[in-house]
Design an enzyme around this catalytic site. Structure first.
Site, PDB file in Angstrom:
ATOM      1  N   ASP A 128      -4.410   2.112  -0.368  1.00 15.75           N
ATOM      2  CA  ASP A 128      -4.039   3.212  -1.289  1.00 15.75           C
ATOM      3  C   ASP A 128      -5.187   4.043  -1.499  1.00 15.75           C
ATOM      4  O   ASP A 128      -5.223   5.131  -1.884  1.00 15.75           O
ATOM      5  CB  ASP A 128      -3.278   2.875  -2.415  1.00 15.75           C
ATOM      6  N   LYS A 157       7.551   2.495   4.002  1.00 17.76           N
ATOM      7  CA  LYS A 157       6.370   2.164   4.307  1.00 17.76           C
ATOM      8  C   LYS A 157       6.446   1.124   5.584  1.00 17.76           C
ATOM      9  O   LYS A 157       5.754   1.135   6.577  1.00 17.76           O
ATOM     10  CB  LYS A 157       5.202   1.845   3.176  1.00 17.76           C
ATOM     11  N   GLN A 216       2.730  -1.583  -5.116  1.00 15.54           N
ATOM     12  CA  GLN A 216       3.346  -0.568  -5.558  1.00 15.54           C
ATOM     13  C   GLN A 216       3.699  -0.403  -6.946  1.00 15.54           C
ATOM     14  O   GLN A 216       3.986  -1.080  -7.655  1.00 15.54           O
ATOM     15  CB  GLN A 216       4.942  -0.945  -4.859  1.00 15.54           C
TER      16      GLN A 216
END
Lengths: 286, 286
Positions: free
Chosen positions: B126, B59, B103
């Site tokens: 997200d 990312k 994460q």
């Protein structure tokens, strides 16, 4: 065969809702006795639409039956967005109001989306706030739309197995179809969502173990479209010449269904009972 | 038949993601030039899980390619819930950070749910926050889960019609299956959601015009389970002896599909490109 045989297939929404209301009443009494809290619901109705007024009246009557304090905020048709938002903020801030219900539709000059977003998610008795819808989608069900929740309650009360069954939903509205799909997926049904764009609706309905129909198309579902033994919930309502009809051709479909809700007297009363449950739930959590 | 024929059926996630990243890069440059804003993403990783570290690294590399400022908040395994919440609140408050990515999985002693709830929904890169999930469910898509959004983008790029098609989703996770269902329902597909409790999976997959599989069961979907001409997205990943496999038996299924994503090089790269798009979106809206 005698008609009586079919009567036993009818899901009696009125007696089910009485049972739920009785449970709510007990919860309300307990909350009053133990914490001195009286659950409170505020309904907001803008304008004088007769159908909306009737719905609000039905909800207030249910509050009376279960011991919930109900306030009728009937605002004039000329209400501005600012006035509506201010009223919502006032109700959000009040400690004696645990549920806020904005009766839809609003007059055209008002923005229902921003009004609904303004309601404190913890007081969102209808379960339409995106925060509550999102919790529903991820399987953390709190305040959820009342009609599909009523269907789930009926499935539970009639001991209908959900896991692994094929549940077919006809109609993909935000109020019924989409939250219904989420609730059934959360309970491990295999779920198909059909609607006006579905090519071959019968292919899906014929395979349904559980069929939930909410389209507003009178008698859309005929007997040759359902499987023998299916459990059927009719969420549609069409008024015609003073009579109300569902989306399911009840008189013929009942001959194949194992369980089926009538219109009226099916899903409608359950919806209001679940609303009462929500106000109690919010009052208990505060 | 020559292998080349099948190659043209492959949905090339890598080149698609390059195209999306190129668009993001242009948007980032424009935002810098016009408003002096540099989009910023903060990733939070608790602990030293090698797979998680690799995902974070991928990312960050994507951020570099498109000109997004990226910060790596790698917190020790011993981090307390309070410390994690504090870090999220700091990042929520920072004006130069527009996206926050927690994460997963977190170490077992930490509560991922309350941590995710703490992220400002406007910075929820997200798309997992209930508020954003709820907006998705009611058809008001903003920040949404990146993997299903990548599938939608691929369908658009390859001009696959969605409305009225039968889309079958295998797997009902919060990250893929459920948001995927909502996105496809919002686009008027007839949507069936199957999973480990589905009785006869093949009955559904065989009827799918669009098939999205995300179960983590290696090669679950065989050639005899899909319809000739289906469009297939494989979201599964299984690692075995240093190689990665999808949920679809690609080599055989490709012979029947009209379009199909490989694993790797399919849905994965698209997911990261959509994440970049989200950070740009949040920076543009602030």
């Amino acid at each position: 065969m005698a008609e009586e045989n079919y009567d036993s297939r009818k899901i009696d929404g009125r007696s089910l809702s009485k049972k739920v209301e009785e449970q709510v009443k007990q919860g309300v009494d307990k909350l009053k006795a133990e914490k001195g809290v009286i659950p409170g619901l505020a309904t907001i109705l803008v304008g004088e639409d007769p159908a909306s007024k009737m719905y609000v009246r039905l909800k207030h009557k249910a509050c009376e039956r279960v011991g919930i304090h109900a306030e009728d905020h009937n605002m004039p048709e000329s209400t501005t967005q600012e006035e509506l938002m201010l009223r919502i903020q006032e109700l959000n801030a009040r400690k004696d109001i645990h549920g806020i219900l904005l009766q839809l539709p609003l007059p055209e000059h008002l923005d229902d989306k921003s009004a609904m977003l303004a309601i404190d998610p913890a007081k969102d008795a209808d379960g339409f706030h995106p925060y509550n819808m999102g919790k529903l989608l991820i399987g953390d069900e709190g305040l959820v739309p009342c009609t599909p929740k009523g269907v789930i309650r009926a499935l539970e009360e009639y001991n209908v197995e959900i896991q692994g069954k094929h549940a077919v939903i006809v109609g993909h509205s935000n109020v019924v179809g989409k939250p219904m799909a989420a609730m059934l997926i959360n309970r491990n049904a295999t779920v198909s969502v059909c609607h006006v764009f579905t090519d071959d609706l019968t292919k899906f309905t014929l395979d349904a173990d559980i069929l939930v129909v909410g389209t507003g198309v009178m008698h859309l579902i005929k007997a040759d479209m359902v499987k023998e033994g299916a459990v059927i919930f009719d969420v549609g309502i069409t008024e015609k010449e003073g009579k109300v009809y569902g989306d399911v051709d009840f008189d013929n479909v009942v001959k194949k269904a194992s369980l089926i809700t009538p219109v009226p007297g099916g899903v409608g009363p359950m919806t209001i009972a679940i609303l009462m449950e929500h106000v109690l739930m919010s009052a208990s959590n505060c």
